[in-house]
Motif scaffolding. Structure first.
Motif, PDB file in Angstrom:
ATOM      1  N   LYS A  41       0.836  -1.208   0.000  1.00 14.90           N
ATOM      2  CA  LYS A  41       0.000   0.000   0.000  1.00 14.90           C
ATOM      3  C   LYS A  41       0.871   1.258   0.000  1.00 14.90           C
ATOM      4  O   LYS A  41       0.601   2.225  -0.722  1.00 14.90           O
ATOM      5  N   LYS A  42       1.929   1.219   0.818  1.00 15.86           N
ATOM      6  CA  LYS A  42       2.818   2.379   0.914  1.00 15.86           C
ATOM      7  C   LYS A  42       3.548   2.613  -0.405  1.00 15.86           C
ATOM      8  O   LYS A  42       3.686   3.751  -0.868  1.00 15.86           O
ATOM      9  N   GLN A  43       4.022   1.509  -1.016  1.00 17.42           N
ATOM     10  CA  GLN A  43       4.717   1.651  -2.303  1.00 17.42           C
ATOM     11  C   GLN A  43       3.779   2.199  -3.364  1.00 17.42           C
ATOM     12  O   GLN A  43       4.172   3.042  -4.181  1.00 17.42           O
ATOM     13  N   LEU A  44       2.534   1.728  -3.347  1.00 17.52           N
ATOM     14  CA  LEU A  44       1.543   2.214  -4.311  1.00 17.52           C
ATOM     15  C   LEU A  44       1.326   3.718  -4.156  1.00 17.52           C
ATOM     16  O   LEU A  44       1.281   4.458  -5.145  1.00 17.52           O
ATOM     17  N   GLU A  45       1.213   4.166  -2.915  1.00 19.23           N
ATOM     18  CA  GLU A  45       1.010   5.599  -2.654  1.00 19.23           C
ATOM     19  C   GLU A  45       2.181   6.422  -3.165  1.00 19.23           C
ATOM     20  O   GLU A  45       2.001   7.473  -3.791  1.00 19.23           O
ATOM     21  N   ILE A  46       3.394   5.920  -2.908  1.00 20.78           N
ATOM     22  CA  ILE A  46       4.593   6.628  -3.367  1.00 20.78           C
ATOM     23  C   ILE A  46       4.632   6.682  -4.895  1.00 20.78           C
ATOM     24  O   ILE A  46       4.903   7.732  -5.494  1.00 20.78           O
ATOM     25  N   GLU A  47       4.299   5.550  -5.524  1.00 20.08           N
ATOM     26  CA  GLU A  47       4.370   5.492  -6.981  1.00 20.08           C
ATOM     27  C   GLU A  47       3.265   6.321  -7.628  1.00 20.08           C
ATOM     28  O   GLU A  47       3.479   6.922  -8.688  1.00 20.08           O
ATOM     29  N   HIS A  48       2.106   6.383  -7.002  1.00 25.04           N
ATOM     30  CA  HIS A  48       1.042   7.259  -7.515  1.00 25.04           C
ATOM     31  C   HIS A  48       1.490   8.715  -7.471  1.00 25.04           C
ATOM     32  O   HIS A  48       1.223   9.489  -8.404  1.00 25.04           O
ATOM     33  N   ARG A  49       2.180   9.076  -6.404  1.00 28.50           N
ATOM     34  CA  ARG A  49       2.660  10.451  -6.281  1.00 28.50           C
ATOM     35  C   ARG A  49       3.710  10.740  -7.372  1.00 28.50           C
ATOM     36  O   ARG A  49       3.682  11.804  -7.987  1.00 28.50           O
ATOM     37  N   ILE A  50       4.594   9.756  -7.607  1.00 24.16           N
ATOM     38  CA  ILE A  50       5.603   9.928  -8.657  1.00 24.16           C
ATOM     39  C   ILE A  50       4.935  10.039 -10.027  1.00 24.16           C
ATOM     40  O   ILE A  50       5.332  10.853 -10.865  1.00 24.16           O
ATOM     41  N   MET A  51       3.916   9.230 -10.259  1.00 23.25           N
ATOM     42  CA  MET A  51       3.191   9.268 -11.532  1.00 23.25           C
ATOM     43  C   MET A  51       2.623  10.653 -11.794  1.00 23.25           C
ATOM     44  O   MET A  51       2.702  11.171 -12.912  1.00 23.25           O
ATOM     45  N   GLU A  52       2.054  11.244 -10.751  1.00 24.22           N
ATOM     46  CA  GLU A  52       1.471  12.574 -10.899  1.00 24.22           C
ATOM     47  C   GLU A  52       2.548  13.635 -11.120  1.00 24.22           C
ATOM     48  O   GLU A  52       2.402  14.522 -11.964  1.00 24.22           O
ATOM     49  N   GLU A  53       3.653  13.523 -10.378  1.00 24.32           N
ATOM     50  CA  GLU A  53       4.730  14.513 -10.483  1.00 24.32           C
ATOM     51  C   GLU A  53       5.460  14.424 -11.814  1.00 24.32           C
ATOM     52  O   GLU A  53       5.814  15.450 -12.410  1.00 24.32           O
ATOM     53  N   GLN A  54       5.689  13.194 -12.283  1.00 30.18           N
ATOM     54  CA  GLN A  54       6.477  12.996 -13.499  1.00 30.18           C
ATOM     55  C   GLN A  54       5.629  12.718 -14.743  1.00 30.18           C
ATOM     56  O   GLN A  54       6.142  12.406 -15.810  1.00 30.18           O
ATOM     57  N   LYS A  55       4.317  12.813 -14.588  1.00 29.42           N
ATOM     58  CA  LYS A  55       3.384  12.615 -15.700  1.00 29.42           C
ATOM     59  C   LYS A  55       3.535  11.239 -16.345  1.00 29.42           C
ATOM     60  O   LYS A  55       3.605  11.106 -17.575  1.00 29.42           O
ATOM     61  N   VAL A  56       3.600  10.230 -15.492  1.00 31.51           N
ATOM     62  CA  VAL A  56       3.636   8.844 -15.958  1.00 31.51           C
ATOM     63  C   VAL A  56       2.198   8.346 -16.068  1.00 31.51           C
ATOM     64  O   VAL A  56       1.384   8.583 -15.169  1.00 31.51           O
ATOM     65  N   LEU A  57       1.890   7.653 -17.145  1.00 34.72           N
ATOM     66  CA  LEU A  57       0.533   7.155 -17.373  1.00 34.72           C
ATOM     67  C   LEU A  57       0.501   5.624 -17.356  1.00 34.72           C
ATOM     68  O   LEU A  57       1.513   4.963 -17.562  1.00 34.72           O
ATOM     69  N   TYR A  58      -0.703   5.102 -17.107  1.00 38.13           N
ATOM     70  CA  TYR A  58      -0.949   3.671 -17.262  1.00 38.13           C
ATOM     71  C   TYR A  58      -1.324   3.394 -18.719  1.00 38.13           C
ATOM     72  O   TYR A  58      -2.057   4.169 -19.352  1.00 38.13           O
ATOM     73  N   TRP A  59      -0.871   2.278 -19.229  1.00 36.69           N
ATOM     74  CA  TRP A  59      -1.311   1.794 -20.538  1.00 36.69           C
ATOM     75  C   TRP A  59      -2.002   0.452 -20.307  1.00 36.69           C
ATOM     76  O   TRP A  59      -1.357  -0.536 -19.990  1.00 36.69           O
ATOM     77  N   LEU A  60      -3.324   0.431 -20.474  1.00 34.76           N
ATOM     78  CA  LEU A  60      -4.096  -0.809 -20.360  1.00 34.76           C
ATOM     79  C   LEU A  60      -4.010  -1.531 -21.705  1.00 34.76           C
ATOM     80  O   LEU A  60      -4.509  -1.035 -22.716  1.00 34.76           O
ATOM     81  N   CYS A  61      -3.408  -2.709 -21.704  1.00 31.90           N
ATOM     82  CA  CYS A  61      -2.984  -3.343 -22.960  1.00 31.90           C
ATOM     83  C   CYS A  61      -3.952  -4.375 -23.524  1.00 31.90           C
ATOM     84  O   CYS A  61      -3.691  -4.942 -24.587  1.00 31.90           O
ATOM     85  N   GLU A  62      -5.041  -4.638 -22.812  1.00 28.92           N
ATOM     86  CA  GLU A  62      -5.873  -5.786 -23.197  1.00 28.92           C
ATOM     87  C   GLU A  62      -6.465  -5.668 -24.597  1.00 28.92           C
ATOM     88  O   GLU A  62      -6.799  -6.675 -25.216  1.00 28.92           O
ATOM     89  N   GLY A  63      -6.583  -4.443 -25.129  1.00 30.34           N
ATOM     90  CA  GLY A  63      -7.149  -4.296 -26.464  1.00 30.34           C
ATOM     91  C   GLY A  63      -6.125  -4.010 -27.539  1.00 30.34           C
ATOM     92  O   GLY A  63      -6.478  -3.766 -28.698  1.00 30.34           O
ATOM     93  N   PHE A  64      -4.841  -4.053 -27.192  1.00 29.41           N
ATOM     94  CA  PHE A  64      -3.790  -3.715 -28.155  1.00 29.41           C
ATOM     95  C   PHE A  64      -3.397  -4.972 -28.927  1.00 29.41           C
ATOM     96  O   PHE A  64      -2.796  -5.894 -28.389  1.00 29.41           O
ATOM     97  N   GLU A  65      -3.738  -4.994 -30.205  1.00 28.75           N
ATOM     98  CA  GLU A  65      -3.638  -6.217 -31.019  1.00 28.75           C
ATOM     99  C   GLU A  65      -2.232  -6.816 -31.043  1.00 28.75           C
ATOM    100  O   GLU A  65      -2.062  -8.031 -30.964  1.00 28.75           O
ATOM    101  N   ARG A  66      -1.229  -5.980 -31.153  1.00 31.33           N
ATOM    102  CA  ARG A  66       0.129  -6.519 -31.270  1.00 31.33           C
ATOM    103  C   ARG A  66       0.540  -7.287 -30.017  1.00 31.33           C
ATOM    104  O   ARG A  66       1.256  -8.277 -30.096  1.00 31.33           O
ATOM    105  N   PHE A  67       0.108  -6.813 -28.856  1.00 33.35           N
ATOM    106  CA  PHE A  67       0.437  -7.519 -27.623  1.00 33.35           C
ATOM    107  C   PHE A  67      -0.437  -8.755 -27.437  1.00 33.35           C
ATOM    108  O   PHE A  67      -0.014  -9.745 -26.840  1.00 33.35           O
ATOM    109  N   LEU A  68      -1.674  -8.710 -27.966  1.00 32.60           N
ATOM    110  CA  LEU A  68      -2.573  -9.860 -27.842  1.00 32.60           C
ATOM    111  C   LEU A  68      -1.975 -11.096 -28.523  1.00 32.60           C
ATOM    112  O   LEU A  68      -2.237 -12.227 -28.116  1.00 32.60           O
TER     113      LEU A  68
END
Length: 369
Positions: free
Chosen positions: A39-66
């Motif tokens: 939980k603590k690591q998640l909180e830290i990483e969420h803060r880093i994501m916001e500060e450094q503009k890191v995004l999630y890429w949900l890959c389930e619909g990306f054909e090349r990875f499928l």
């Protein structure tokens, strides 16, 4: 290419996958899963994501990875501009190339980036670094797919390179939580993504056990066009490429060879900058000479020469490696060049020349000058 699904740190579905990624990393590292720690690591990483503009890429619909089926990633972390509208070509190879491998990687990436092809590589030292550098020199785009967390640059020497990739409109991508260490098993896992995301895969230089061959294996499985650069048949870092060529990989001797790939057909008529074949200019070190032997037999006592025996370097890099001043290095280089012990490469780097090839060949080997 279809749009990709990017979302922010607040996305509920992505956050659940983020937690799973943290727990998976702990399990693979043989560490207990402590819910509070996660939980603590998640909180830290969420803060880093916001500060450094890191995004999630949900890959389930990306054909090349499928097409990776059971190996398809569910979630990736992305920093920068991930523009998949252009063709993508992956360039990989050994972390310890000779100057030939370095030059080919850099020039190839430069030519492709000039032609508006995005160069993809793994951000490692050696061939990967040269590929990213070549694309950046062409003011093109390049993507680094990492074997560690985005917030933990690895290798440390490439921190500034990663910043330039982002500054040029490229991207960093990782399957691992932002603070994940570069565990050795991450890199073979990462290599499947290098193959899956691209239109073609090129192995520039690789030994028999190079991780680049894993990238090549996935390219074969996915039916991706696989290219290998021919090289010195007696050099250990060529053995992997030679094996790929025996097994049906396409020999790449010019960027236009990639035009057999449908999405890269435009390269056939493109104005591609590429050296014409002539006398070899790279001054490749004698593959039969071990560094230890070369140092023992070195005909001069020179810090600069001893450093260049290991790998080609530019003057500013020699300052760091030797501790000498620029004027001192320039004076030594001049003396070494006059004696034929050092050669200036097209990339503004210097490399050591084999000082006495006859020591490593018999008379019957017929050494050419």
């Amino acid at each position: 290419m279809p749009d990709i699904e990017l979302t922010t740190a607040g996305d509920e579905k992505a956050t659940k996958l983020h937690i799973m990624a943290i727990e998976t990393c702990l399990l693979k590292a043989r560490q207990d899963i402590d819910k509070e720690k996660v939980k603590k690591q998640l909180e830290i990483e969420h803060r880093i994501m916001e500060e450094q503009k890191v995004l999630y890429w949900l890959c389930e619909g990306f054909e090349r990875f499928l097409r990776l089926q059971a190996y398809c990633p569910q979630l990736l972390f992305v920093k920068g501009d991930i523009d998949l509208s252009r063709p993508l070509v992956t360039i990989v190879g050994t972390r310890n190339p000779d100057e030939y491998g370095m030059e080919v990687s850099k020039r190839l990436a430069f030519a492709l980036a000039k032609a508006k092809v995005t160069v993809v590589s793994g951000g490692a030292l050696g061939i990967d670094t040269c590929a990213h550098e070549g694309a950046l020199e062409a003011q093109g785009k390049t993507i680094a797919i990492l074997g560690n967390g985005i917030a933990r640059p690895h290798p440390a020497q490439n921190k500034e390179l990663f910043e330039r990739i982002l500054g040029s409109g490229g991207a960093l991508i990782s399957e691992y939580p932002l603070l994940a260490k570069p565990f050795k098993w991450h890199f073979p896992e990462r290599n499947r993504l290098l193959s899956a995301i691209s239109d073609a895969v090129i192995v520039v230089q690789a030994g028999k056990k190079s991780g680049a061959l894993i990238t090549a294996q996935f390219a074969k499985r996915l039916g991706k066009p696989l290219f290998a650069v021919p090289a010195d048949i007696w050099f250990e870092k060529s053995l992997g490429c030679l094996e790929l060529l025996r097994d049906g990989a396409i020999a790449l001797v010019h960027p236009k060879d990639l035009s057999v790939v449908e999405s890269l057909a435009f390269l056939e008529k493109a104005n591609v900058e590429w050296p014409s074949p002539r006398y070899r200019q790279f001054g490749t070190s004698n593959p039969w000479a071990k560094i230890g032997e070369a140092q023992e037999e070195a005909p001069v006592d020179s810090k600069v020469y001893n450093v260049l025996l290991r790998r080609p370097l530019a003057i500013d890099e020699l300052v760091v490696s030797t501790g000498l001043s620029v004027p001192e290095i320039q004076a030594e280089l001049f003396t070494l060049e006059v004696k034929g012990l050092v050669r200036r490469m097209p990339s503004a780097k210097f490399c050591a020349s084999p000082h006495d090839p006859s020591k490593f060949f018999g008379k019957e080997d017929g050494v050419d000058d």
